[in-house]
Design an enzyme around this catalytic site. Structure first.
Site, PDB file in Angstrom:
ATOM      1  CG  ASN A   9       4.941   1.843   3.804  1.00 22.55           C
ATOM      2  OD1 ASN A   9       5.437   1.918   4.931  1.00 22.55           O
ATOM      3  ND2 ASN A   9       4.460   2.896   3.161  1.00 22.55           N
ATOM      4  CE  LYS A  11       0.883   2.915   4.043  1.00 21.69           C
ATOM      5  NZ  LYS A  11      -0.343   3.404   3.417  1.00 21.69           N
ATOM      6  CG  HIS A  94       3.976   6.714   1.232  1.00 27.34           C
ATOM      7  ND1 HIS A  94       2.754   7.197   1.640  1.00 27.34           N
ATOM      8  CD2 HIS A  94       3.780   5.424   0.892  1.00 27.34           C
ATOM      9  CE1 HIS A  94       1.860   6.227   1.557  1.00 27.34           C
ATOM     10  NE2 HIS A  94       2.456   5.129   1.113  1.00 27.34           N
ATOM     11  CD  GLU A  96       0.216   6.886   4.141  1.00 24.50           C
ATOM     12  OE1 GLU A  96       1.141   6.412   4.810  1.00 24.50           O
ATOM     13  OE2 GLU A  96      -0.658   6.177   3.589  1.00 24.50           O
ATOM     14  CD  GLU A 166       2.260   3.499  -2.664  1.00 27.04           C
ATOM     15  OE1 GLU A 166       2.093   2.337  -2.279  1.00 27.04           O
ATOM     16  OE2 GLU A 166       2.500   4.435  -1.893  1.00 27.04           O
ATOM     17  N   GLY A 172      -5.280   2.746   1.051  1.00 28.34           N
ATOM     18  CA  GLY A 172      -6.032   2.519   2.279  1.00 28.34           C
ATOM     19  C   GLY A 172      -7.530   2.702   2.116  1.00 28.34           C
ATOM     20  CB  SER A 212      -6.671  -0.938  -2.065  1.00 31.15           C
ATOM     21  OG  SER A 212      -6.987   0.154  -1.211  1.00 31.15           O
TER      22      SER A 212
HETATM   23  P1  13P Z   1      -2.641   0.140   1.248  1.00 26.67           P
HETATM   24  O1  13P Z   1      -2.141  -1.167   0.641  1.00 26.67           O
HETATM   25  O2  13P Z   1      -3.025   0.017   2.679  1.00 26.67           O
HETATM   26  O3  13P Z   1      -3.667   0.787   0.388  1.00 26.67           O
HETATM   27  O4  13P Z   1      -1.364   1.133   1.252  1.00 26.67           O
HETATM   28  C1  13P Z   1      -0.601   1.263   0.120  1.00 26.67           C
HETATM   29  C2  13P Z   1       0.590   2.062   0.455  1.00 26.67           C
HETATM   30  O5  13P Z   1       0.483   3.233   0.771  1.00 26.67           O
HETATM   31  C3  13P Z   1       1.905   1.401   0.417  1.00 26.67           C
HETATM   32  O6  13P Z   1       2.934   2.317   0.546  1.00 26.67           O
END
Ligand code: 13P
Length: 249
Positions: A9, A11, A94, A96, A166, A172, A212
Protein backbone atom coordinates in the site's frame (compact mmCIF):
# COMPACT_ATOMS: atom_id res chain seq x y z
CA UNK A 1 -5.07 -24.43 -0.25
CA UNK A 2 -5.72 -20.75 0.39
CA UNK A 3 -3.83 -17.98 -1.35
CA UNK A 4 -0.65 -16.34 -0.08
CA UNK A 5 -0.66 -12.61 -0.75
CA UNK A 6 1.77 -9.76 -0.23
CA UNK A 7 0.38 -6.34 -1.09
CA UNK A 8 2.12 -2.97 -1.00
CA UNK A 9 0.00 0.00 0.00
CA UNK A 10 1.92 3.00 -1.29
CA UNK A 11 -0.47 5.46 0.40
CA UNK A 12 0.09 9.13 -0.62
CA UNK A 13 3.68 8.61 -1.71
CA UNK A 14 5.63 8.82 -4.98
CA UNK A 15 5.20 11.24 -7.85
CA UNK A 16 4.86 10.05 -11.45
CA UNK A 17 8.58 9.55 -11.99
CA UNK A 18 9.09 7.83 -8.63
CA UNK A 19 6.16 5.55 -9.38
CA UNK A 20 7.75 4.58 -12.70
CA UNK A 21 11.08 3.93 -10.99
CA UNK A 22 9.59 1.75 -8.26
CA UNK A 23 7.62 -0.29 -10.79
CA UNK A 24 10.70 -0.76 -12.96
CA UNK A 25 12.69 -1.89 -9.94
CA UNK A 26 9.97 -4.37 -8.94
CA UNK A 27 9.74 -5.75 -12.46
CA UNK A 28 13.49 -6.27 -12.49
CA UNK A 29 13.09 -8.64 -9.54
CA UNK A 30 11.59 -11.22 -11.87
CA UNK A 31 8.75 -13.56 -11.05
CA UNK A 32 7.23 -14.50 -7.73
CA UNK A 33 6.30 -18.15 -7.32
CA UNK A 34 3.46 -19.26 -5.04
CA UNK A 35 2.44 -15.79 -3.90
CA UNK A 36 0.11 -13.15 -5.29
CA UNK A 37 1.86 -9.79 -5.33
CA UNK A 38 -0.18 -6.61 -5.48
CA UNK A 39 0.68 -2.92 -5.39
CA UNK A 40 -1.62 -0.01 -4.64
CA UNK A 41 -0.35 3.29 -6.06
CA UNK A 42 -2.28 6.48 -5.50
CA UNK A 43 -5.27 6.89 -7.81
CA UNK A 44 -3.74 9.24 -10.38
CA UNK A 45 -0.96 6.72 -11.01
CA UNK A 46 -3.18 3.67 -11.45
CA UNK A 47 -3.37 3.92 -15.26
CA UNK A 48 0.37 4.34 -15.51
CA UNK A 49 0.96 1.39 -13.16
CA UNK A 50 -1.46 -0.90 -15.01
CA UNK A 51 0.25 -0.07 -18.31
CA UNK A 52 3.72 -0.60 -16.88
CA UNK A 53 2.78 -3.93 -15.26
CA UNK A 54 0.67 -5.31 -18.09
CA UNK A 55 3.14 -8.12 -18.84
CA UNK A 56 3.95 -8.82 -15.20
CA UNK A 57 2.46 -11.01 -12.47
CA UNK A 58 2.17 -7.99 -10.17
CA UNK A 59 -1.43 -6.84 -9.86
CA UNK A 60 -2.35 -3.18 -9.50
CA UNK A 61 -5.06 -2.46 -6.93
CA UNK A 62 -6.86 0.66 -5.70
CA UNK A 63 -6.45 2.29 -2.29
CA UNK A 64 -10.09 3.32 -2.00
CA UNK A 65 -13.37 3.55 -3.87
CA UNK A 66 -16.73 5.27 -3.42
CA UNK A 67 -19.87 3.29 -2.69
CA UNK A 68 -22.07 5.01 -5.27
CA UNK A 69 -22.21 3.84 -8.86
CA UNK A 70 -21.63 7.37 -10.17
CA UNK A 71 -22.82 10.91 -9.57
CA UNK A 72 -22.02 14.18 -7.86
CA UNK A 73 -19.22 13.04 -5.53
CA UNK A 74 -16.38 15.45 -6.26
CA UNK A 75 -12.97 13.88 -5.95
CA UNK A 76 -14.21 10.31 -5.69
CA UNK A 77 -13.63 7.19 -7.80
CA UNK A 78 -16.18 4.50 -8.64
CA UNK A 79 -15.89 0.76 -9.04
CA UNK A 80 -16.59 0.91 -12.75
CA UNK A 81 -13.93 3.61 -13.21
CA UNK A 82 -11.37 1.33 -11.60
CA UNK A 83 -12.50 -1.61 -13.69
CA UNK A 84 -12.39 0.42 -16.88
CA UNK A 85 -8.63 0.85 -16.45
CA UNK A 86 -8.03 -2.80 -15.51
CA UNK A 87 -8.10 -2.49 -11.71
CA UNK A 88 -10.23 -5.27 -10.24
CA UNK A 89 -9.24 -5.18 -6.60
CA UNK A 90 -9.47 -2.43 -3.99
CA UNK A 91 -8.36 -1.78 -0.43
CA UNK A 92 -11.31 -0.73 1.74
CA UNK A 93 -11.50 0.24 5.39
CA UNK A 94 -7.92 1.26 5.96
CA UNK A 95 -7.52 2.81 9.41
CA UNK A 96 -6.25 6.03 7.85
CA UNK A 97 -9.50 6.30 5.85
CA UNK A 98 -11.47 5.58 9.02
CA UNK A 99 -9.51 8.07 11.15
CA UNK A 100 -8.91 10.98 8.76
CA UNK A 101 -11.84 10.67 6.36
CA UNK A 102 -14.53 9.56 8.78
CA UNK A 103 -15.26 6.26 7.06
CA UNK A 104 -17.71 4.43 9.27
CA UNK A 105 -18.47 0.72 9.44
CA UNK A 106 -21.82 1.51 7.81
CA UNK A 107 -20.23 3.35 4.88
CA UNK A 108 -17.71 0.54 4.55
CA UNK A 109 -20.50 -2.04 4.39
CA UNK A 110 -21.88 -0.09 1.42
CA UNK A 111 -18.47 0.15 -0.23
CA UNK A 112 -17.89 -3.57 0.17
CA UNK A 113 -21.34 -4.37 -1.22
CA UNK A 114 -20.70 -2.14 -4.25
CA UNK A 115 -17.32 -3.74 -4.91
CA UNK A 116 -18.80 -7.23 -4.61
CA UNK A 117 -21.65 -6.27 -6.93
CA UNK A 118 -19.01 -5.27 -9.48
CA UNK A 119 -17.24 -8.58 -8.94
CA UNK A 120 -14.18 -6.80 -7.56
CA UNK A 121 -11.85 -8.25 -4.98
CA UNK A 122 -11.81 -6.37 -1.66
CA UNK A 123 -8.80 -6.20 0.63
CA UNK A 124 -10.71 -5.29 3.77
CA UNK A 125 -8.70 -3.61 6.54
CA UNK A 126 -9.65 -3.48 10.19
CA UNK A 127 -7.93 -3.55 13.57
CA UNK A 128 -8.02 -2.16 17.06
CA UNK A 129 -6.43 1.00 18.43
CA UNK A 130 -3.85 0.95 21.21
CA UNK A 131 -6.38 1.85 23.90
CA UNK A 132 -8.60 -1.06 22.80
CA UNK A 133 -5.75 -3.50 23.26
CA UNK A 134 -4.72 -1.98 26.57
CA UNK A 135 -8.31 -2.33 27.78
CA UNK A 136 -8.48 -5.88 26.39
CA UNK A 137 -11.23 -4.88 24.01
CA UNK A 138 -9.33 -5.86 20.85
CA UNK A 139 -11.29 -9.02 20.08
CA UNK A 140 -14.58 -7.23 20.61
CA UNK A 141 -13.57 -4.28 18.40
CA UNK A 142 -12.42 -6.53 15.57
CA UNK A 143 -15.57 -8.65 15.82
CA UNK A 144 -17.70 -5.52 15.57
CA UNK A 145 -15.80 -4.14 12.58
CA UNK A 146 -16.13 -7.42 10.69
CA UNK A 147 -19.69 -7.99 11.66
CA UNK A 148 -20.88 -4.52 10.63
CA UNK A 149 -19.08 -4.35 7.30
CA UNK A 150 -18.89 -7.94 6.09
CA UNK A 151 -21.22 -10.35 7.82
CA UNK A 152 -24.26 -9.41 5.74
CA UNK A 153 -22.51 -10.67 2.62
CA UNK A 154 -23.70 -13.97 1.18
CA UNK A 155 -21.40 -17.02 1.28
CA UNK A 156 -20.75 -16.65 -2.42
CA UNK A 157 -19.16 -13.20 -1.97
CA UNK A 158 -16.36 -14.55 0.19
CA UNK A 159 -14.36 -15.79 -2.78
CA UNK A 160 -13.66 -12.10 -3.40
CA UNK A 161 -12.80 -11.05 0.16
CA UNK A 162 -9.27 -10.78 1.53
CA UNK A 163 -9.00 -9.76 5.18
CA UNK A 164 -6.18 -7.52 6.40
CA UNK A 165 -5.78 -7.28 10.16
CA UNK A 166 -3.90 -4.06 10.84
CA UNK A 167 -3.70 -3.08 14.51
CA UNK A 168 -3.64 0.72 14.41
CA UNK A 169 -0.89 0.90 17.03
CA UNK A 170 1.42 -1.03 14.71
CA UNK A 171 0.93 1.07 11.57
CA UNK A 172 3.92 3.22 10.72
CA UNK A 173 5.13 3.08 14.31
CA UNK A 174 7.88 0.50 14.00
CA UNK A 175 6.03 -1.48 16.64
CA UNK A 176 4.81 -4.78 15.22
CA UNK A 177 2.35 -7.16 16.75
CA UNK A 178 4.36 -10.16 17.90
CA UNK A 179 3.94 -13.24 15.70
CA UNK A 180 1.98 -14.76 18.59
CA UNK A 181 -0.34 -11.75 18.87
CA UNK A 182 -0.92 -11.85 15.11
CA UNK A 183 -1.61 -15.60 15.13
CA UNK A 184 -3.96 -15.29 18.11
CA UNK A 185 -6.02 -12.60 16.36
CA UNK A 186 -5.96 -14.30 12.96
CA UNK A 187 -7.18 -17.57 14.49
CA UNK A 188 -9.93 -15.62 16.28
CA UNK A 189 -10.95 -13.98 12.98
CA UNK A 190 -11.03 -17.30 11.14
CA UNK A 191 -13.17 -18.68 13.96
CA UNK A 192 -15.62 -15.79 13.58
CA UNK A 193 -15.94 -16.42 9.85
CA UNK A 194 -16.50 -20.14 10.51
CA UNK A 195 -19.18 -19.30 13.05
CA UNK A 196 -20.93 -16.82 10.78
CA UNK A 197 -20.56 -18.83 7.57
CA UNK A 198 -18.99 -22.27 7.52
CA UNK A 199 -15.67 -24.08 7.86
CA UNK A 200 -14.97 -23.98 4.15
CA UNK A 201 -15.41 -20.19 3.85
CA UNK A 202 -13.18 -19.73 6.91
CA UNK A 203 -10.55 -22.13 5.65
CA UNK A 204 -10.35 -20.41 2.27
CA UNK A 205 -10.26 -16.74 3.25
CA UNK A 206 -6.77 -15.22 3.19
CA UNK A 207 -6.00 -13.15 6.29
CA UNK A 208 -3.11 -10.73 5.89
CA UNK A 209 -1.24 -8.97 8.68
CA UNK A 210 -0.28 -5.31 8.36
CA UNK A 211 1.64 -2.96 10.63
CA UNK A 212 5.39 -2.30 10.49
CA UNK A 213 6.18 -5.45 8.53
CA UNK A 214 9.82 -5.30 7.43
CA UNK A 215 12.19 -7.76 5.80
CA UNK A 216 13.62 -8.42 9.27
CA UNK A 217 10.34 -9.57 10.86
CA UNK A 218 8.28 -10.81 7.90
CA UNK A 219 9.39 -14.42 7.95
CA UNK A 220 8.51 -14.97 11.60
CA UNK A 221 5.07 -13.37 11.20
CA UNK A 222 4.32 -15.21 7.95
CA UNK A 223 5.34 -18.54 9.50
CA UNK A 224 2.20 -18.53 11.66
CA UNK A 225 -0.50 -20.89 10.36
CA UNK A 226 -3.32 -18.34 10.12
CA UNK A 227 -1.20 -15.53 8.65
CA UNK A 228 -1.51 -15.75 4.88
CA UNK A 229 0.63 -12.78 3.93
CA UNK A 230 0.98 -9.10 4.56
CA UNK A 231 -0.22 -5.63 3.71
CA UNK A 232 2.91 -3.53 3.66
CA UNK A 233 3.17 0.25 3.96
CA UNK A 234 6.56 1.93 4.40
CA UNK A 235 8.66 -1.06 3.40
CA UNK A 236 6.71 -1.40 0.14
CA UNK A 237 8.21 1.86 -1.12
CA UNK A 238 11.59 0.24 -1.61
CA UNK A 239 11.80 -2.55 -4.19
CA UNK A 240 14.57 -4.45 -2.36
CA UNK A 241 12.73 -4.37 0.97
CA UNK A 242 9.41 -5.29 -0.60
CA UNK A 243 10.92 -8.14 -2.60
CA UNK A 244 12.64 -9.47 0.52
CA UNK A 245 9.26 -9.47 2.28
CA UNK A 246 7.63 -11.27 -0.67
CA UNK A 247 10.37 -13.88 -0.51
CA UNK A 248 9.76 -14.38 3.22
CA UNK A 249 6.43 -16.04 2.61
P1 13P B 1 3.40 0.27 7.68
O1 13P B 1 3.92 -1.02 7.06
O2 13P B 1 4.10 1.48 7.19
O3 13P B 1 3.30 0.16 9.16
O4 13P B 1 1.88 0.43 7.13
C1 13P B 1 1.02 -0.63 7.18
C2 13P B 1 -0.20 -0.27 6.45
O5 13P B 1 -0.94 0.61 6.86
C3 13P B 1 -0.50 -0.99 5.20
O6 13P B 1 -1.78 -0.70 4.75
Amino acid sequence: MRKKIVAGNWKMNNNKEETAQLIAALKAKGSFAGVEVKVAPTSIHLVQAVDALIDSAIEVIGQNMHQATNGAYTGEISASMLQSIGVNSVILGHSERRAYFNETDEALAEKVATAVKHDMEVVFCFGEELADRQNEQHFKVVEEQLSKALFSLPNTAWGKIVLAYEPVWAIGTGETASPEQAQEMHAFIRGLVAQQYDASVAENVAILYGGSVKSANAQEIFSKPDVDGGLIGGAALNADDFFAIVQSI
